[in-house]
Design a protein around this motif. Structure first.
Motif, short mmCIF file in Angstrom:
data_model
loop_
_atom_site.label_atom_id
_atom_site.label_comp_id
_atom_site.label_asym_id
_atom_site.label_seq_id
_atom_site.Cartn_x
_atom_site.Cartn_y
_atom_site.Cartn_z
N SER A 56 94.34 69.12 -77.51
CA SER A 56 93.59 70.48 -76.88
C SER A 56 94.01 71.11 -77.90
CB SER A 56 95.37 71.22 -76.02
OG SER A 56 95.92 70.83 -74.86
N CYS A 57 94.37 70.96 -79.27
CA CYS A 57 94.23 70.51 -80.37
C CYS A 57 93.55 71.13 -81.26
CB CYS A 57 95.34 69.73 -81.01
SG CYS A 57 95.16 70.33 -83.10
N PRO A 58 92.96 71.79 -81.74
CA PRO A 58 91.24 72.49 -82.26
C PRO A 58 91.14 71.94 -83.46
CG PRO A 58 92.95 75.03 -81.68
CD PRO A 58 93.63 73.44 -81.43
N HIS A 76 96.56 70.27 -91.35
CA HIS A 76 95.16 71.45 -92.00
C HIS A 76 95.85 71.73 -90.50
CE1 HIS A 76 93.49 67.20 -93.43
NE2 HIS A 76 92.71 67.85 -93.76
N CYS A 77 97.17 71.36 -89.84
CA CYS A 77 97.28 72.39 -88.68
C CYS A 77 97.44 73.71 -89.23
CB CYS A 77 98.87 71.91 -87.73
SG CYS A 77 99.23 73.34 -87.31
N LYS A 78 96.50 74.78 -87.93
CA LYS A 78 96.83 76.24 -88.82
C LYS A 78 97.62 77.10 -88.10
CE LYS A 78 91.95 75.82 -89.75
NZ LYS A 78 90.70 75.68 -88.32
N GLY A 79 98.62 76.38 -87.60
CA GLY A 79 99.46 77.17 -86.26
C GLY A 79 98.86 78.22 -85.46
N CYS A 80 97.97 77.39 -84.24
CA CYS A 80 98.24 78.29 -83.77
C CYS A 80 98.58 78.66 -81.98
CB CYS A 80 96.40 78.15 -83.24
SG CYS A 80 96.57 76.37 -82.37
N GLY A 81 100.00 77.89 -82.37
CA GLY A 81 100.24 77.41 -81.27
C GLY A 81 100.34 77.21 -80.23
N ILE A 82 99.03 76.70 -79.81
CA ILE A 82 98.42 76.07 -78.25
C ILE A 82 99.18 74.95 -77.40
CG2 ILE A 82 96.10 74.52 -77.45
CD1 ILE A 82 94.88 76.08 -78.97
N CYS A 83 99.75 73.69 -78.81
CA CYS A 83 100.12 72.90 -78.65
C CYS A 83 101.73 72.90 -78.10
CB CYS A 83 100.19 71.79 -79.74
SG CYS A 83 101.30 72.28 -81.06
N ALA A 84 102.49 74.74 -78.19
CA ALA A 84 103.58 74.38 -77.87
C ALA A 84 103.07 74.83 -76.42
CB ALA A 84 103.84 74.95 -78.78
S1 SF4 Z 1 99.79 75.13 -83.75
FE1 SF4 Z 1 99.28 72.60 -82.80
S2 SF4 Z 1 97.60 72.63 -81.54
FE2 SF4 Z 1 97.84 74.65 -83.29
S3 SF4 Z 1 96.62 73.43 -84.89
FE3 SF4 Z 1 98.64 73.56 -84.82
S4 SF4 Z 1 98.74 71.38 -84.73
FE4 SF4 Z 1 97.65 71.82 -83.69
#
Ligand code: SF4
Ligand code: SF4
Lengths: 107, 309
Positions: A56-58, A76-84
């Motif tokens: 699910s990680c973009p 590279h992780c943008k911190g969107c929070g989808i994974c959590a």
């Molecule tokens: S917060 Fe999680 S889903 Fe979002 S970019 Fe980072 S690792 Fe991927």
């Protein structure tokens, strides 16, 4: 969080004909990790390796090897929070933590 | 059926470092689509102008670890169909040996609106290619202007909510059905919340003997106005309310591939998004009923055709 260096664009003389980019996937050198305000912190102990976060990680920022999560790519992780959000509620192996919490440790 | 363990070992064709927004649905769609490719298959991607094209190829970088071509907004399908025709010729002449697949990506602007005639042409000519529309329901990249994929009642910058107009006044175009009417071997609707359904369908599309079309839901946190963590949840809600039914049309036969255990009222999908906030004011509630009626009619129609098949 440390500031990341962005590579310089090449001078016009070294640009290939037609402006073609000849190195596949070279955006990997461009770090988008400094966009992040919240950091996904992953617990290897809690993780059951269902890989739902990974799929699910973009930003392909969750690194899996042999069907197991090995690390998070904070460059590279943008911190969107989808994974959590996608980690099963009974497992909750990923917590989103404000980046300011890491400032002292990492300068 | 693929397992996540299996597909996690396959090459990651879309490299990180692209500049799609945090939590964007489109790169999730692309990652999952590319996971349907086998290790021995090469791929050429054609990209229509749009968020994906702009943000994955900001000079001097590219996120694509495959051959990739962008031409204009309106002609991704025409461009890629030409590449496919050239490949077939070179293959016949023995000048190319490797197996290639051809996948075009366009947003809803580049597919429902601007690129529709070139897409229709490429499909009718029978090119062996898969066209994927990542549908985020508006021209997001230029500032959330409405497209013909924008749902009824949605607030966009060109269908703004005001005293008189309650958001978009027209229902969305049903592109998946338009593509099915081309009588091509494979047409399907997918969402990245159902990765297994998605990867299975893309594999069928790649194996189809002729053109295939996939319509993929790709939520946009900015345009839909929800928290970036909820992108996959938005897809789940869209599927569970039957706003975005998961189905396929194989050689004209309809099959619903995911039936929600309990069909939720469409309100559940609408109330999760800021672009529909105004619909919950008393004077606009009738629009919710209208949307529900559209969703119910479509779902009943799909189920009826699915059972006949
Ligand atoms: S917060 Fe999680 S889903 Fe979002 S970019 Fe980072 S690792 Fe991927
Ligand atoms: S979703 Fe949670 S349990 Fe599953 S692999 Fe990711 S961190 Fe582990």
């Amino acid at each position: 969080m440390k500031s990341v260096t962005k590579p310089q664009a090449p001078g016009w003389k070294s640009i290939p004909m037609g402006g073609v980019i000849t190195e596949p996937g070279n955006s990997e050198k461009y770090e988008t990790g400094d966009w992040r305000t919240m950091r996904p912190v992953w617990s290897a102990k809690k993780c059951i390796n269902c890989l739902l976060c990974w799929v699910s990680c973009p930003d392909a920022a969750i690194v899996a090897k042999d069907g197991k999560i090995v690390s998070f790519d904070y460059k590279h992780c943008k911190g969107c929070g989808i994974c959590a959000r996608e980690c099963p509620p009974k497992v909750k192996a990923i917590t989103m933590v404000n980046e300011t919490e890491f400032e002292e440790q990492e300068g | 059926m693929p397992t996540l363990k299996e597909i996690s070992g396959r090459p990651e064709i879309l490299a990180p470092g692209h500049r799609m927004c945090a939590g964007c649905g489109a790169p999730v769609v692309v990652r999952q689509i590319m996971k349907a490719l086998r290790e021995d298959e090469h791929v050429v991607v054609g990209n229509a102008t749009g968020c994906l094209e702009v943000s994955t190829t900001i000079y001097p970088f590219t996120s694509w670890r495959c051959s990739w071509i962008h031409n204009a907004f309106e002609n991704a399908a025409a461009t890629l169909s030409g590449v496919e025709a050239a490949y077939r010729s070179l293959k016949r002449q023995g000048k190319v040996k490797a197996e290639f697949k051809f996948i075009a990506f366009g947003g809803d602007g580049g597919t429902y609106d601007i690129g529709l005639q070139s897409l229709s042409g490429a499909m009718e000519r029978g090119h062996k290619m898969v066209y994927v529309c990542y549908d985020n329901g508006a021209y997001m990249n230029t500032g959330i202007q409405r497209s013909s994929a924008t749902p009824l009642g949605a607030d966009t910058t060109t269908s703004p909510v005001g005293k008189v107009i309650p958001g978009k006044t027209r229902p969305r175009k049903d592109l998946t059905e338009i593509m099915a009417a081309h009588n091509i071997p494979y047409v399907a609707q997918v969402a990245p919340s159902h990765w297994n359904d998605l990867v299975t369908k893309v594999r069928k599309a790649l194996d189809a003997d002729g053109p295939a079309f996939i319509n993929a839901l790709a939520p946009c946190p900015r345009g839909w106005r929800y928290d970036s963590a909820d992108t996959i949840e938005m897809c789940r809600l869209a599927v569970e309310t039957c706003f975005w039914p998961l189905y396929e049309v194989v050689d004209g036969k309809v099959k619903v591939t995911v039936k929600p255990r309990e069909k939720k009222p469409v309100r559940a999908f609408l109330e999760a998004q800021g672009r529909f906030k105004h619909l919950f004011e008393p004077q606009n509630e009738r629009i919710i009923d209208e949307i529900q009626a559209i969703v119910d009619a479509k779902w009943a129609n799909l189920l009826a055709r699915s059972e006949q098949a």
